[in-house]
Design an enzyme around this catalytic site. Structure first.
Site, short mmCIF file in Angstrom:
data_model
loop_
_atom_site.label_atom_id
_atom_site.label_comp_id
_atom_site.label_asym_id
_atom_site.label_seq_id
_atom_site.Cartn_x
_atom_site.Cartn_y
_atom_site.Cartn_z
N ASP A 158 -8.90 -2.85 4.97
CA ASP A 158 -8.66 -3.62 3.76
C ASP A 158 -9.96 -4.04 3.09
O ASP A 158 -10.78 -4.75 3.68
CB ASP A 158 -7.83 -4.87 4.10
CG ASP A 158 -7.43 -5.64 2.86
OD1 ASP A 158 -6.95 -5.01 1.90
OD2 ASP A 158 -7.60 -6.87 2.87
N LYS A 209 -0.20 -7.80 8.98
CA LYS A 209 -1.17 -8.19 7.97
C LYS A 209 -2.04 -9.34 8.50
O LYS A 209 -1.85 -9.83 9.61
CB LYS A 209 -0.44 -8.60 6.69
CG LYS A 209 0.47 -7.52 6.12
CD LYS A 209 -0.31 -6.47 5.36
CE LYS A 209 -0.73 -6.98 4.01
NZ LYS A 209 -1.46 -5.97 3.22
N ARG A 255 19.08 1.98 -25.07
CA ARG A 255 17.97 1.17 -24.58
C ARG A 255 17.87 1.19 -23.06
O ARG A 255 16.76 1.29 -22.50
CB ARG A 255 18.09 -0.27 -25.10
CG ARG A 255 16.99 -1.22 -24.69
CD ARG A 255 15.59 -0.63 -24.74
NE ARG A 255 15.26 0.03 -26.00
CZ ARG A 255 14.28 0.91 -26.15
NH1 ARG A 255 13.53 1.26 -25.11
NH2 ARG A 255 14.04 1.44 -27.32
N GLU A 267 -3.56 -4.25 9.81
CA GLU A 267 -4.62 -4.41 8.80
C GLU A 267 -5.82 -5.08 9.45
O GLU A 267 -5.68 -6.08 10.15
CB GLU A 267 -4.10 -5.26 7.64
CG GLU A 267 -5.14 -5.61 6.61
CD GLU A 267 -4.60 -6.61 5.59
OE1 GLU A 267 -3.82 -6.19 4.74
OE2 GLU A 267 -4.95 -7.81 5.68
N LYS A 301 4.92 -3.39 -3.78
CA LYS A 301 4.73 -4.14 -5.03
C LYS A 301 5.52 -3.46 -6.14
O LYS A 301 4.97 -2.88 -7.08
CB LYS A 301 3.26 -4.24 -5.37
CG LYS A 301 2.46 -5.03 -4.32
CD LYS A 301 0.98 -5.01 -4.60
CE LYS A 301 0.21 -5.75 -3.52
NZ LYS A 301 -1.26 -5.70 -3.72
#
Length: 281
Positions: free
Chosen positions: A220, A169, A102, A199, A137
């Site tokens: 963005d 950001k 597994r 950004e 992410k």
């Protein structure tokens, strides 16, 4: 050919996954049903089309429980798979192989899923100058593996973490007061090898950013028209990265605006596991 990850990086992740699965008493099903000295031969086979990544994860999972196991890869990470393709053969102690099954399949299927989705995006922008890149992410603790899988699928890695590039950001801009001020502070802080990206969320911030000459400007959630305007205005002075609203239906049009890079969080946060099975040989 994709350079493989070193076993020393993969092994601790595999060991942790095995420890989670084996728990406090080990694989009591295999212990109850299978003689201790029984051997088992099996193949890893694809049940769906895709791109393989993570063969070393499967190999190390099995070898961790049976150091005498024989694992023979018949394809290489990055290879395209058709349904029924045999990825590898294995001969090992039966208890060990079934106990590792597994974990081996979880990692192999997960990474192959990332590689397969990345290949779809890379193919979608073929013929343009745009490159498909990943994001942070990622699954906690599996970032190195998932970013490797992106490379297997034909993508390119963005920064690995918070420490290898400066990425300003929107909330950094808000805390600093302006795009220009954030870039100036970043430039003053950064070493000569550290790149600075900022950004911007509209054309109104583009000029201010461009004046400070960061290495990369992230556009963005720009419309296609605004992306084209930005590409014309920047004229190659800095690298332009498009981000937000990217999927397989939109990525080609985004690439055709002339941006250099398209970042896609879905490569790692939304990739479906590739269906791979372990079958008796």
């Amino acid at each position: 050919m994709i350079s493989p990850l070193p076993d020393t990086l993969i092994r601790p992740l595999v060991q942790a996954a095995l420890a989670e699965d084996l728990g406090r008493a080990g694989d009591i099903t295999s212990e109850a049903c299978i003689p201790a000295d029984a051997r088992f031969s099996a193949v890893f086979a694809a049940r769906k089309p895709g791109v393989v990544a993570g063969l070393d994860c499967a190999r190390l999972a099995i070898l961790e429980l049976d150091s005498t196991a024989q694992f023979t890869a018949l394809v290489a990470d990055g290879d395209a798979l058709a349904p029924g393709t045999v990825l590898a053969t294995v001969q090992a102690n039966a208890r060990a192989l079934l106990s590792a099954e597994r974990v081996a399949l979880n990692l192999l299927g997960r990474l192959s899923g990332v590689a397969s989705l990345t290949r779809l995006y890379a193919d979608a922008v073929a013929g343009t100058k745009a490159r498909i890149v990943d994001t942070r992410k990622t699954t906690p603790l599996l970032r190195a593996l998932e970013k490797y899988a992106v490379r297997c699928g034909g993508g390119v890695n963005h920064r690995y973490g918070l420490d290898d590039a400066i990425l300003i950001k929107d909330n950094h801009v808000a805390a600093c007061g302006s795009v220009g001020e954030a870039i100036r502070r970043a430039r003053a802080f950064a070493g000569h090898l550290t790149k600075v990206e900022v950004e911007v969320d509209g054309l109104h911030q583009l000029g201010e950013a461009l004046t400070e000459r960061p290495d990369v400007i992230m556009l963005d959630n720009f419309s296609l028209e605004d992306l084209r305007v930005a590409v014309a205005r920047v004229a190659g002075a800095v690298v332009l990265e498009a981000s937000g609203g990217v999927n397989l239906e939109t990525v080609r049009a985004i690439a055709e605006t002339g941006v250099d890079v398209i970042s896609v969080g879905a490569l790692t946060h939304s990739a479906a596991v590739l269906d791979i099975g372990l079958d008796e040989a």
